[in-house]
Design a protein around this motif. Sequence first.
Motif, PDB file in Angstrom:
ATOM      1  N   LYS A  22      -1.186  -6.929  -7.545  1.00 32.77           N
ATOM      2  CA  LYS A  22      -2.086  -6.292  -8.508  1.00 32.77           C
ATOM      3  C   LYS A  22      -1.689  -6.551  -9.949  1.00 32.77           C
ATOM      4  N   LYS A  23      -0.370  -6.577 -10.208  1.00 33.88           N
ATOM      5  CA  LYS A  23       0.063  -6.730 -11.604  1.00 33.88           C
ATOM      6  C   LYS A  23       1.414  -7.443 -11.662  1.00 33.88           C
ATOM      7  N   TRP A  24       1.794  -7.811 -12.881  1.00 34.91           N
ATOM      8  CA  TRP A  24       3.084  -8.470 -13.046  1.00 34.91           C
ATOM      9  C   TRP A  24       4.209  -7.470 -12.764  1.00 34.91           C
ATOM     10  N   VAL A  25       5.123  -7.853 -11.902  1.00 33.38           N
ATOM     11  CA  VAL A  25       6.293  -7.007 -11.619  1.00 33.38           C
ATOM     12  C   VAL A  25       7.523  -7.827 -11.986  1.00 33.38           C
ATOM     13  N   ASP A  26       8.396  -7.247 -12.795  1.00 31.21           N
ATOM     14  CA  ASP A  26       9.577  -7.989 -13.259  1.00 31.21           C
ATOM     15  C   ASP A  26      10.481  -8.431 -12.111  1.00 31.21           C
ATOM     16  N   ASP A  27      11.165  -9.553 -12.364  1.00 31.16           N
ATOM     17  CA  ASP A  27      12.154 -10.052 -11.424  1.00 31.16           C
ATOM     18  C   ASP A  27      13.202  -8.956 -11.172  1.00 31.16           C
ATOM     19  N   PHE A  28      13.650  -8.832  -9.943  1.00 32.83           N
ATOM     20  CA  PHE A  28      14.688  -7.869  -9.541  1.00 32.83           C
ATOM     21  C   PHE A  28      14.260  -6.403  -9.685  1.00 32.83           C
ATOM     22  N   THR A  29      12.943  -6.175  -9.730  1.00 35.16           N
ATOM     23  CA  THR A  29      12.473  -4.787  -9.663  1.00 35.16           C
ATOM     24  C   THR A  29      12.823  -4.238  -8.288  1.00 35.16           C
ATOM     25  N   ILE A  30      13.329  -2.990  -8.247  1.00 32.26           N
ATOM     26  CA  ILE A  30      13.585  -2.413  -6.918  1.00 32.26           C
ATOM     27  C   ILE A  30      12.772  -1.145  -6.700  1.00 32.26           C
ATOM     28  N   VAL A  31      12.360  -0.981  -5.451  1.00 32.58           N
ATOM     29  CA  VAL A  31      11.634   0.218  -5.043  1.00 32.58           C
ATOM     30  C   VAL A  31      12.520   0.982  -4.066  1.00 32.58           C
ATOM     31  N   ILE A  32      12.726   2.256  -4.371  1.00 34.52           N
ATOM     32  CA  ILE A  32      13.557   3.098  -3.509  1.00 34.52           C
ATOM     33  C   ILE A  32      12.673   4.206  -2.942  1.00 34.52           C
ATOM     34  N   ALA A  33      12.799   4.483  -1.663  1.00 39.31           N
ATOM     35  CA  ALA A  33      12.035   5.615  -1.113  1.00 39.31           C
ATOM     36  C   ALA A  33      12.968   6.559  -0.366  1.00 39.31           C
ATOM     37  N   LYS A  34      12.740   7.868  -0.574  1.00 38.44           N
ATOM     38  CA  LYS A  34      13.537   8.846   0.171  1.00 38.44           C
ATOM     39  C   LYS A  34      13.110   8.842   1.624  1.00 38.44           C
ATOM     40  N   ASN A  35      11.810   8.613   1.826  1.00 30.25           N
ATOM     41  CA  ASN A  35      11.283   8.662   3.185  1.00 30.25           C
ATOM     42  C   ASN A  35      10.252   7.557   3.397  1.00 30.25           C
ATOM     43  N   GLN A  36      10.431   6.789   4.467  1.00 31.56           N
ATOM     44  CA  GLN A  36       9.434   5.776   4.822  1.00 31.56           C
ATOM     45  C   GLN A  36       8.678   6.261   6.051  1.00 31.56           C
ATOM     46  N   LEU A  37       7.356   6.321   5.945  1.00 32.18           N
ATOM     47  CA  LEU A  37       6.572   6.866   7.051  1.00 32.18           C
ATOM     48  C   LEU A  37       6.277   5.804   8.097  1.00 32.18           C
ATOM     49  N   ASN A  38       6.290   4.549   7.653  1.00 35.42           N
ATOM     50  CA  ASN A  38       5.982   3.460   8.581  1.00 35.42           C
ATOM     51  C   ASN A  38       6.846   2.239   8.249  1.00 35.42           C
ATOM     52  N   GLY A  39       8.171   2.476   8.246  1.00 33.87           N
ATOM     53  CA  GLY A  39       9.099   1.403   7.890  1.00 33.87           C
ATOM     54  C   GLY A  39       9.025   0.245   8.879  1.00 33.87           C
ATOM     55  N   LYS A  40       9.151  -0.963   8.360  1.00 33.30           N
ATOM     56  CA  LYS A  40       9.004  -2.151   9.208  1.00 33.30           C
ATOM     57  C   LYS A  40      10.356  -2.810   9.459  1.00 33.30           C
ATOM     58  N   GLY A  41      10.558  -3.247  10.694  1.00 30.43           N
ATOM     59  CA  GLY A  41      11.754  -4.002  11.036  1.00 30.43           C
ATOM     60  C   GLY A  41      11.394  -5.448  11.348  1.00 30.43           C
ATOM     61  N   GLN A  42      12.367  -6.190  11.795  1.00 28.17           N
ATOM     62  CA  GLN A  42      12.134  -7.601  12.124  1.00 28.17           C
ATOM     63  C   GLN A  42      11.218  -7.742  13.341  1.00 28.17           C
ATOM     64  N   MET A  43      10.510  -8.846  13.386  1.00 27.38           N
ATOM     65  CA  MET A  43       9.651  -9.235  14.501  1.00 27.38           C
ATOM     66  C   MET A  43       8.694  -8.119  14.943  1.00 27.38           C
ATOM     67  N   GLY A  44       8.082  -7.482  13.963  1.00 25.83           N
ATOM     68  CA  GLY A  44       7.049  -6.489  14.251  1.00 25.83           C
ATOM     69  C   GLY A  44       7.577  -5.146  14.735  1.00 25.83           C
ATOM     70  N   SER A  45       8.892  -4.958  14.707  1.00 29.15           N
ATOM     71  CA  SER A  45       9.432  -3.675  15.174  1.00 29.15           C
ATOM     72  C   SER A  45       9.295  -2.625  14.068  1.00 29.15           C
ATOM     73  N   LYS A  46       9.603  -1.383  14.423  1.00 29.15           N
ATOM     74  CA  LYS A  46       9.537  -0.295  13.435  1.00 29.15           C
ATOM     75  C   LYS A  46      10.941   0.032  12.957  1.00 29.15           C
ATOM     76  N   TRP A  47      11.047   0.496  11.716  1.00 28.63           N
ATOM     77  CA  TRP A  47      12.334   0.929  11.186  1.00 28.63           C
ATOM     78  C   TRP A  47      12.212   2.422  10.911  1.00 28.63           C
ATOM     79  N   GLN A  48      12.733   3.228  11.861  1.00 31.50           N
ATOM     80  CA  GLN A  48      12.539   4.678  11.752  1.00 31.50           C
ATOM     81  C   GLN A  48      13.875   5.367  11.536  1.00 31.50           C
ATOM     82  N   VAL A  49      14.008   5.999  10.379  1.00 28.66           N
ATOM     83  CA  VAL A  49      15.244   6.727  10.091  1.00 28.66           C
ATOM     84  C   VAL A  49      14.893   8.085   9.481  1.00 28.66           C
TER      85      VAL A  49
END
Length: 239
Positions: A22-49
């Motif tokens: 959607k817009k320009w995002v600076d190099d090395f921008t990081i996104v941190i989340a306290k909670n992921q509702l639908n975290g993704k793992g490798q090969m289509g798996s889920k990352w649930q913590v």
Amino acid sequence: MNIIKLDAINSTNDYLKELSKKKWVDDFTIVIAKNQLNGKGQMGSKWQVESSKNLTISLLKHNSGSCFENIFNLNILVSVAVFKVLNSYNLPKLAIKWPNDIMADNKKIGGILIENLVKSKTEINSVIGIGINVNQENFEHINKASSIYNLTNKENDIEELTIKIAVEIEKSFKLDFKILKEKYLDILYKKNVPVTFKDRFEALFMGIITGITDDGKLLIKKEDEKLYSFSLKEITMLY
Ligand code: BTN
């Protein structure tokens, strides 16, 4: 370093991918989340913590394609950077299981999911997603998983760990890749020891990991003493 902090989001990787479309995002921008509702793992798996107890970040690297001959090498750079940071957390038997599972004491304590946004042949941006189990204690429903807390009996500051990892990744882009690759091979889980593998036909075989190919496949010496290479979908290590 530009940091976007979120309380809850489906997936930090998806969020950063959408934002950068959607817009320009600076190099090395990081996104941190306290909670992921639908975290993704490798090969289509889920990352649930569990919420608020673990590190879930995504980092944007512009033009990553131009940094390496092969884009797989970004996995090596990130794995080594994460290893270097975690190395000061007194974790037993810290290692990287090919291609980029973070292991300690023979259990998985973290994973890396890199998604490449191919804009043109020469321009590839990458979203580097990292999940590390930090202060979570209960892994009843996840086989062979653990956390820094479970293995060291110490709670850690998630944000501090996040910053250390992001800084180390940024620094690693300025390092000699040959040395990073040597380090990766050095810290590769179960390298040079006989292990049982399952191939894509569910057949079991014994083999010894000897290294990786230039395009990131796992090199295994089978009992016939010959070397074979496998991609991620073709093989599972039983450990
Ligand atoms: C794996 O399967 O080992 C990779 C796990 C990667 C999880 C991280 S958590 C932050 C980022 N956002 C996601 O949806 N996945 C990655």
